[in-house]
Design a protein around this motif. Structure first.
Motif, PDB file in Angstrom:
ATOM      1  N   CYS A  78       0.828  -1.212   0.000  1.00 17.01           N
ATOM      2  CA  CYS A  78       0.000   0.000   0.000  1.00 17.01           C
ATOM      3  C   CYS A  78       0.858   1.256   0.000  1.00 17.01           C
ATOM      4  O   CYS A  78       0.564   2.232  -0.707  1.00 17.01           O
ATOM      5  N   PHE A  79       1.944   1.242   0.790  1.00 22.68           N
ATOM      6  CA  PHE A  79       2.807   2.413   0.858  1.00 22.68           C
ATOM      7  C   PHE A  79       3.489   2.677  -0.482  1.00 22.68           C
ATOM      8  O   PHE A  79       3.551   3.826  -0.936  1.00 22.68           O
ATOM      9  N   PHE A  80       3.985   1.632  -1.135  1.00 18.89           N
ATOM     10  CA  PHE A  80       4.625   1.818  -2.434  1.00 18.89           C
ATOM     11  C   PHE A  80       3.614   2.289  -3.478  1.00 18.89           C
ATOM     12  O   PHE A  80       3.944   3.084  -4.370  1.00 18.89           O
ATOM     13  N   LYS A  81       2.374   1.803  -3.374  1.00 16.29           N
ATOM     14  CA  LYS A  81       1.323   2.284  -4.281  1.00 16.29           C
ATOM     15  C   LYS A  81       1.052   3.763  -4.042  1.00 16.29           C
ATOM     16  O   LYS A  81       0.846   4.534  -4.991  1.00 16.29           O
ATOM     17  N   ALA A  82       1.056   4.181  -2.777  1.00 23.56           N
ATOM     18  CA  ALA A  82       0.867   5.598  -2.453  1.00 23.56           C
ATOM     19  C   ALA A  82       2.013   6.434  -3.004  1.00 23.56           C
ATOM     20  O   ALA A  82       1.799   7.539  -3.526  1.00 23.56           O
ATOM     21  N   LEU A  83       3.241   5.922  -2.900  1.00 18.67           N
ATOM     22  CA  LEU A  83       4.399   6.637  -3.441  1.00 18.67           C
ATOM     23  C   LEU A  83       4.237   6.904  -4.933  1.00 18.67           C
ATOM     24  O   LEU A  83       4.494   8.006  -5.412  1.00 18.67           O
ATOM     25  N   HIS A  84       3.803   5.872  -5.651  1.00 19.91           N
ATOM     26  CA  HIS A  84       3.636   6.005  -7.097  1.00 19.91           C
ATOM     27  C   HIS A  84       2.484   6.943  -7.444  1.00 19.91           C
ATOM     28  O   HIS A  84       2.505   7.606  -8.485  1.00 19.91           O
ATOM     29  N   SER A  85       1.471   6.997  -6.586  1.00 15.73           N
ATOM     30  CA  SER A  85       0.260   7.753  -6.898  1.00 15.73           C
ATOM     31  C   SER A  85       0.331   9.223  -6.481  1.00 15.73           C
ATOM     32  O   SER A  85      -0.067  10.109  -7.240  1.00 15.73           O
ATOM     33  N   GLY A  87       3.227  10.687  -4.703  1.00 13.21           N
ATOM     34  CA  GLY A  87       4.566  11.211  -4.476  1.00 13.21           C
ATOM     35  C   GLY A  87       5.073  10.935  -3.064  1.00 13.21           C
ATOM     36  O   GLY A  87       4.307  10.623  -2.158  1.00 13.21           O
ATOM     37  N   ASP A  88       6.399  11.066  -2.906  1.00  7.36           N
ATOM     38  CA  ASP A  88       7.005  10.689  -1.632  1.00  7.36           C
ATOM     39  C   ASP A  88       6.583  11.590  -0.479  1.00  7.36           C
ATOM     40  O   ASP A  88       6.336  11.133   0.629  1.00  7.36           O
ATOM     41  N   SER A  89       6.495  12.917  -0.716  1.00  4.52           N
ATOM     42  CA  SER A  89       6.164  13.833   0.379  1.00  4.52           C
ATOM     43  C   SER A  89       4.792  13.542   0.973  1.00  4.52           C
ATOM     44  O   SER A  89       4.635  13.425   2.188  1.00  4.52           O
ATOM     45  N   GLN A  90       3.797  13.421   0.104  1.00  2.00           N
ATOM     46  CA  GLN A  90       2.435  13.201   0.584  1.00  2.00           C
ATOM     47  C   GLN A  90       2.259  11.797   1.163  1.00  2.00           C
ATOM     48  O   GLN A  90       1.563  11.613   2.163  1.00  2.00           O
ATOM     49  N   ALA A  91       2.894  10.801   0.548  1.00  2.00           N
ATOM     50  CA  ALA A  91       2.779   9.434   1.052  1.00  2.00           C
ATOM     51  C   ALA A  91       3.363   9.322   2.455  1.00  2.00           C
ATOM     52  O   ALA A  91       2.760   8.725   3.355  1.00  2.00           O
ATOM     53  N   THR A 141       5.173  23.384  -7.134  1.00  2.00           N
ATOM     54  CA  THR A 141       4.231  23.229  -8.231  1.00  2.00           C
ATOM     55  C   THR A 141       2.977  22.514  -7.772  1.00  2.00           C
ATOM     56  O   THR A 141       2.987  21.761  -6.808  1.00  2.00           O
ATOM     57  N   THR A 142       1.892  22.760  -8.464  1.00  2.00           N
ATOM     58  CA  THR A 142       0.604  22.183  -8.090  1.00  2.00           C
ATOM     59  C   THR A 142       0.433  20.809  -8.732  1.00  2.00           C
ATOM     60  O   THR A 142       0.673  20.639  -9.909  1.00  2.00           O
ATOM     61  N   HIS A 143       0.029  19.856  -7.937  1.00  2.00           N
ATOM     62  CA  HIS A 143      -0.215  18.509  -8.432  1.00  2.00           C
ATOM     63  C   HIS A 143      -1.678  18.146  -8.177  1.00  2.00           C
ATOM     64  O   HIS A 143      -2.257  18.529  -7.170  1.00  2.00           O
ATOM     65  N   VAL A 144      -2.244  17.397  -9.093  1.00  2.00           N
ATOM     66  CA  VAL A 144      -3.587  16.865  -8.888  1.00  2.00           C
ATOM     67  C   VAL A 144      -3.427  15.392  -8.551  1.00  2.00           C
ATOM     68  O   VAL A 144      -3.041  14.581  -9.391  1.00  2.00           O
ATOM     69  N   PHE A 145      -3.696  15.055  -7.311  1.00  2.00           N
ATOM     70  CA  PHE A 145      -3.466  13.697  -6.848  1.00  2.00           C
ATOM     71  C   PHE A 145      -4.772  12.908  -6.827  1.00  2.00           C
ATOM     72  O   PHE A 145      -5.841  13.441  -6.527  1.00  2.00           O
ATOM     73  N   ALA A 146      -4.639  11.614  -7.105  1.00  2.00           N
ATOM     74  CA  ALA A 146      -5.803  10.734  -7.041  1.00  2.00           C
ATOM     75  C   ALA A 146      -6.134  10.438  -5.579  1.00  2.00           C
ATOM     76  O   ALA A 146      -5.245  10.233  -4.760  1.00  2.00           O
ATOM     77  N   THR A 147      -7.433  10.417  -5.294  1.00  4.50           N
ATOM     78  CA  THR A 147      -7.869  10.113  -3.928  1.00  4.50           C
ATOM     79  C   THR A 147      -7.390   8.740  -3.492  1.00  4.50           C
ATOM     80  O   THR A 147      -7.073   8.527  -2.319  1.00  4.50           O
ATOM     81  N   SER A 148      -7.311   7.816  -4.440  1.00  9.54           N
ATOM     82  CA  SER A 148      -6.881   6.455  -4.109  1.00  9.54           C
ATOM     83  C   SER A 148      -5.490   6.447  -3.490  1.00  9.54           C
ATOM     84  O   SER A 148      -5.176   5.600  -2.645  1.00  9.54           O
ATOM     85  N   GLY A 149      -4.631   7.393  -3.892  1.00  2.23           N
ATOM     86  CA  GLY A 149      -3.282   7.462  -3.335  1.00  2.23           C
ATOM     87  C   GLY A 149      -3.303   7.721  -1.845  1.00  2.23           C
ATOM     88  O   GLY A 149      -2.524   7.122  -1.075  1.00  2.23           O
ATOM     89  N   TYR A 150      -4.195   8.598  -1.410  1.00  2.59           N
ATOM     90  CA  TYR A 150      -4.317   8.895   0.021  1.00  2.59           C
ATOM     91  C   TYR A 150      -4.928   7.709   0.769  1.00  2.59           C
ATOM     92  O   TYR A 150      -4.571   7.439   1.914  1.00  2.59           O
ATOM     93  N   TYR A 152      -4.485   4.604  -0.048  1.00  2.05           N
ATOM     94  CA  TYR A 152      -3.379   3.659   0.098  1.00  2.05           C
ATOM     95  C   TYR A 152      -2.484   4.069   1.269  1.00  2.05           C
ATOM     96  O   TYR A 152      -1.993   3.223   2.019  1.00  2.05           O
ATOM     97  N   GLY A 153      -2.263   5.377   1.435  1.00  2.00           N
ATOM     98  CA  GLY A 153      -1.456   5.869   2.550  1.00  2.00           C
ATOM     99  C   GLY A 153      -2.082   5.542   3.895  1.00  2.00           C
ATOM    100  O   GLY A 153      -1.397   5.114   4.834  1.00  2.00           O
ATOM    101  N   VAL A 154      -3.396   5.741   3.990  1.00  3.65           N
ATOM    102  CA  VAL A 154      -4.113   5.404   5.229  1.00  3.65           C
ATOM    103  C   VAL A 154      -4.065   3.901   5.469  1.00  3.65           C
ATOM    104  O   VAL A 154      -3.860   3.432   6.599  1.00  3.65           O
ATOM    105  N   GLY A 155      -4.242   3.128   4.398  1.00  4.41           N
ATOM    106  CA  GLY A 155      -4.169   1.678   4.524  1.00  4.41           C
ATOM    107  C   GLY A 155      -2.803   1.217   5.008  1.00  4.41           C
ATOM    108  O   GLY A 155      -2.697   0.318   5.850  1.00  4.41           O
ATOM    109  N   ALA A 156      -1.758   1.852   4.491  1.00  3.57           N
ATOM    110  CA  ALA A 156      -0.394   1.525   4.929  1.00  3.57           C
ATOM    111  C   ALA A 156      -0.225   1.815   6.414  1.00  3.57           C
ATOM    112  O   ALA A 156       0.374   1.020   7.154  1.00  3.57           O
ATOM    113  N   ALA A 157      -0.757   2.935   6.867  1.00  2.00           N
ATOM    114  CA  ALA A 157      -0.654   3.312   8.280  1.00  2.00           C
ATOM    115  C   ALA A 157      -1.389   2.317   9.168  1.00  2.00           C
ATOM    116  O   ALA A 157      -0.883   1.918  10.228  1.00  2.00           O
ATOM    117  N   LEU A 158      -2.588   1.911   8.766  1.00  3.39           N
ATOM    118  CA  LEU A 158      -3.355   0.934   9.534  1.00  3.39           C
ATOM    119  C   LEU A 158      -2.610  -0.397   9.631  1.00  3.39           C
ATOM    120  O   LEU A 158      -2.533  -1.007  10.704  1.00  3.39           O
TER     121      LEU A 158
END
Length: 294
Positions: A78-85, A87-91, A141-150, A152-158
């Protein structure tokens, strides 16, 4: 000892993250999880030939395998999926902020492990500082991130939190050695990764273009970020509370600043100030992080 082992884990992750960058996009999230797990299992298997495993029963083996399946197999993917979706800072911001909080709540609910109000203060100071450093380093710069990435980040934390609490519950007795625990957790992770690779028909081998040599950097990153880090993490869980360990591991985002500085990169005033504040939080956790059992 647990506090310093957790800080050692964070340092290993910070250095490994820089090395993993050298592999580019050659590894998919599943492929990366597979190879780093396989290499570390092989190394720890050799270690266990010379170090006699202790405290292993059917009960502890099954729980450590489950901990690895959830925390490493599902959580790291999940964390690696968040990284790809996103970016590293937000993940890192999502996963490393929420994991200590989830861990504290799960530890209280399931194994009756509470942290003191002083430790809560330390946790808050560290996590606030980590968040501010990550935001300060985020690209302008402004990025448009997919909600799924976040998600995945929450899933990784859980998943990290569940794995942490189970590991703490097993290792706090002092009977199971860290090397055996690390070995079993990594095998547990493979119970998820290998079937999922087969199910999704993901290629096992990385995609290498232009003859780029990625294996040296990947193996070195794995030795630090997986083999050494998970051993230190298991050692930390044996001597310190789960929430404290997870909070200190989150300082890997701050330690990456030191790694960048050592490589000649400049740090902004904001990151330096917040890193200094984080040290205050770490000092609080060190001062009030005496080992406890439950």
């Amino acid at each position: 000892m647990g506090v310093f082992a957790a800080l050692g884990t964070a340092l290993c992750w910070a250095i490994a993250a820089r090395l993993f960058r050298g592999t580019g996009n050659a590894f998919s999230p599943l492929t990366m999880n597979f190879w780093k797990g396989l290499i570390s299992i092989a190394i720890l298997a050799v270690v266990l030939v010379f170090v006699q495993p202790t405290g292993l029963t059917t009960h502890t083996i099954l729980w450590l395998l489950l901990s690895g399946l959830i925390g490493i197999g599902i959580g790291d993917t999940c964390f690696f999926k968040a990284l790809h979706s996103i970016g590293d800072s937000q993940a890192v911001l999502v996963a490393e902020t929420l994991a200590p909080l989830f861990t504290a709540l799960f530890a209280m609910a399931f194994i009756g492990e509470w942290i003191t109000w002083q430790q809560w203060v330390g946790v808050a100071v560290v996590l606030l500082s980590v968040d501010m450093v990550i935001k300060a380093r985020k690209r302008s710069t402004t990025h448009v991130f997919a909600t799924s990435g976040y998600l995945y980040g929450v899933g990784a934390a859980l998943c990290q939190a569940v794995g942490a609490v189970v590991s703490r519950d097993i290792l706090s007795s002092g009977e199971v050695d860290a090397a055996s625990a690390a070995f079993l957790r990594l095998i547990g992770g493979m119970f998820f990764v290998v079937p999922f690779i087969a199910f999704t028909k993901t290629k096992y081998m990385p995609t290498i273009t232009n003859g780029k040599r990625i294996w040296p950097a990947f193996i070195m990153a794995t030795l630090l970020g997986t083999t050494a880090a998970i051993y230190l993490q298991m050692f930390a869980f044996a001597f310190a509370k789960a929430a404290v360990v997870q909070t200190l591991i989150a300082t890997s985002a701050l330690m990456s600043l030191a790694v960048a500085w050592a490589l000649g990169e400049k740090a902004t005033k904001a990151t330096v100030v917040w890193s200094a504040i984080a040290l205050i939080g770490v000092a609080i956790l060190v001062s009030f992080g005496a080992p406890t059992t439950h």
